[in-house]
Design an enzyme around this catalytic site. Structure first.
Site, PDB file in Angstrom:
ATOM      1  N   CYS A  36      -4.312  -9.495 -19.329  1.00 46.65           N
ATOM      2  CA  CYS A  36      -3.537 -10.341 -18.415  1.00 46.65           C
ATOM      3  C   CYS A  36      -4.334 -10.647 -17.152  1.00 46.65           C
ATOM      4  O   CYS A  36      -4.170 -11.706 -16.548  1.00 46.65           O
ATOM      5  CB  CYS A  36      -2.197  -9.701 -18.078  1.00 46.65           C
ATOM      6  SG  CYS A  36      -2.317  -8.093 -17.259  1.00 46.65           S
ATOM      7  N   HIS A 341       0.711  -5.550 -14.226  1.00 46.88           N
ATOM      8  CA  HIS A 341       0.680  -6.799 -14.986  1.00 46.88           C
ATOM      9  C   HIS A 341       0.427  -7.956 -14.035  1.00 46.88           C
ATOM     10  O   HIS A 341       0.993  -8.028 -12.939  1.00 46.88           O
ATOM     11  CB  HIS A 341       2.015  -6.999 -15.705  1.00 46.88           C
ATOM     12  CG  HIS A 341       2.024  -8.190 -16.623  1.00 46.88           C
ATOM     13  ND1 HIS A 341       1.129  -8.334 -17.671  1.00 46.88           N
ATOM     14  CD2 HIS A 341       2.813  -9.298 -16.638  1.00 46.88           C
ATOM     15  CE1 HIS A 341       1.375  -9.476 -18.298  1.00 46.88           C
ATOM     16  NE2 HIS A 341       2.386 -10.080 -17.693  1.00 46.88           N
TER      17      HIS A 341
END
Length: 399
Positions: A36, A341
């Site tokens: 990510c 994230h």
């Protein structure tokens, strides 16, 4: 040495919501295993107007690049291989993402190429998005520099520095005699501190402590504010010819076409040997005027109405460079130090989109204003409005 294998291609139709009109090139990126951090930066770079125009306009000249590589290979020592040209791979990503295909794209070849060019950062562990951003620009610079006559990063004409490189000015002033020593350093982003967690009046009690809302402009004020160096940081004064107490002040000598701010959210204490994530909220403007932070403005404020012929005072802004910028991408980080994230929010045709790996969704402006930003990308206002005229393609869902 372990040989790296390219990650497996992942094909998926997840994450694309159906709309009648969809901005050209808005496409999800599949997560290839803790990637990510890579996807978030790639989404910002893919929609950086000068970069997009460069790579989609075939200005990198892949065939010329291949010919240079063959010439170097023929004269190289036997057995010494050269990694793939990252700029060529990046151009391939642009062509795939802007092909009109609506399915999420798997940047596996790019990931493998980056591993080959940055072996110290290879593997499936989560990496820092800011470090990845710096790394990819460095590698594009390295590959393109081989075909350019450049004296260094300040004067480099590779695409990475042509778009992102600016110049910072640092003035060190002796508090005894007033002598000022000036240095200039190139930068591809500006790292800013969050403002203090609390606005505290020492004469007030704990009940009177009020939470402070950190702002990007406030952080830039801190960045350019004169800072008295500690007694252990005394510097040699060329005029006094001894080490003296001094004051340091930063300013922006030259602005880039695209301005990237990195918010320092990961704090490390060498004394306590601890690290922590700073979750403090920061407001950031959609339109930003950098004039107050330019060297010319800082110097005029320092000397008031007195007129001096100061080096750099009139050369901060070449004719084609504007001090007014518009935000077009925001990278956020959720989670702690060891895990988290990354998500990117893109502003295309005045509509915000959340790019969460393969998932692309529209979001309201209020959502973006409440983000915990980690990296903020601004482009010159004239380029932003020109980019807003880009064409759109109809969405037909996954096929």
């Amino acid at each position: 040495m372990m040989l790296l294998q390219p990650p497996a291609e992942v094909s998926s139709c997840r994450g694309i919501r159906s709309t009648l009109l969809h901005p050209w090139g808005l496409r999800g990126l599949n997560n290839l295993g803790n990637t990510c951090f890579m996807n978030s930066v790639l989404q910002a770079l893919l929609h950086t107007p000068p970069l997009r125009n460069y790579f989609l306009g075939d200005h990198h000249k892949q065939e010329v690049c291949r010919q240079r590589k063959r010439r170097r290979a023929s004269s190289a020592v036997a057995g010494v291989g050269e990694g793939p040209c990252l700029a060529c791979i990046v151009e391939g990503v642009y062509l795939e993402v802007f092909s009109g295909d609506r399915k999420p794209y798997s940047p596996a070849r790019f990931l493998y190429s980056w591993w080959k060019n940055s072996s110290n950062l290879s593997g499936y562990e989560q990496q820092d998005a800011h470090e990845f951003f710096i790394s990819i620009l460095d590698k594009i610079h390295d590959k393109e520099l081989s075909g350019l006559n450049s004296k260094g990063a300040v004067d480099c004409h590779c695409i990475a520095h042509s778009v992102f490189s600016g110049i910072l000015r640092s003035d060190i002033t002796c508090t005894v005699c007033g002598f000022t020593s000036t240095t200039y350093d190139p930068c591809v982003d500006i790292s800013v501190d969050l403002e203090a967690d609390y606005n505290t009046d020492k004469s007030a009690g704990p009940a009177d402590r009020t939470a402070r809302i950190s702002t990007l402009t406030g952080s830039l004020d801190l960045f350019t504010r004169p800072e008295k160096l500690g007694s252990d940081q005394k510097l040699y004064c060329q005029n006094c010819r001894v080490k003296q107490d001094s004051v340091k002040q930063m300013s922006v000598r030259r602005l880039p076409l695209v301005l990237c701010f990195h918010v320092k959210r990961f704090a490390h204490s060498a004394i306590r040997r601890t690290s922590k994530k700073l979750d403090q909220y920061m407001q950031f403007p959609f339109s930003l005027d950098m004039t107050p932070y330019l060297s010319s403005s800082i110097i005029r404020n320092r000397f008031g109405n007195r007129i001096f012929a100061l080096e750099g005072d009139e050369s901060d802004l070449p004719g084609e460079i504007s001090s007014e910028f518009e935000v077009f991408a925001v990278v956020t980080h959720s989670g702690g130090l060891d895990s988290g994230h990354y998500v990117t929010y893109l502003r295309l045709r005045n509509q915000w989109y959340k790019c969460d790996d393969a998932w692309i969704t529209e979001v309201r402006e209020e959502v973006v204003r409440a983000l915990q930003c980690y990296m903020i990308y601004y482009v010159q206002k004239v380029l932003y409005h020109r980019n807003g005229e880009e064409r759109v393609i109809p969405s037909t869902g996954c096929f």
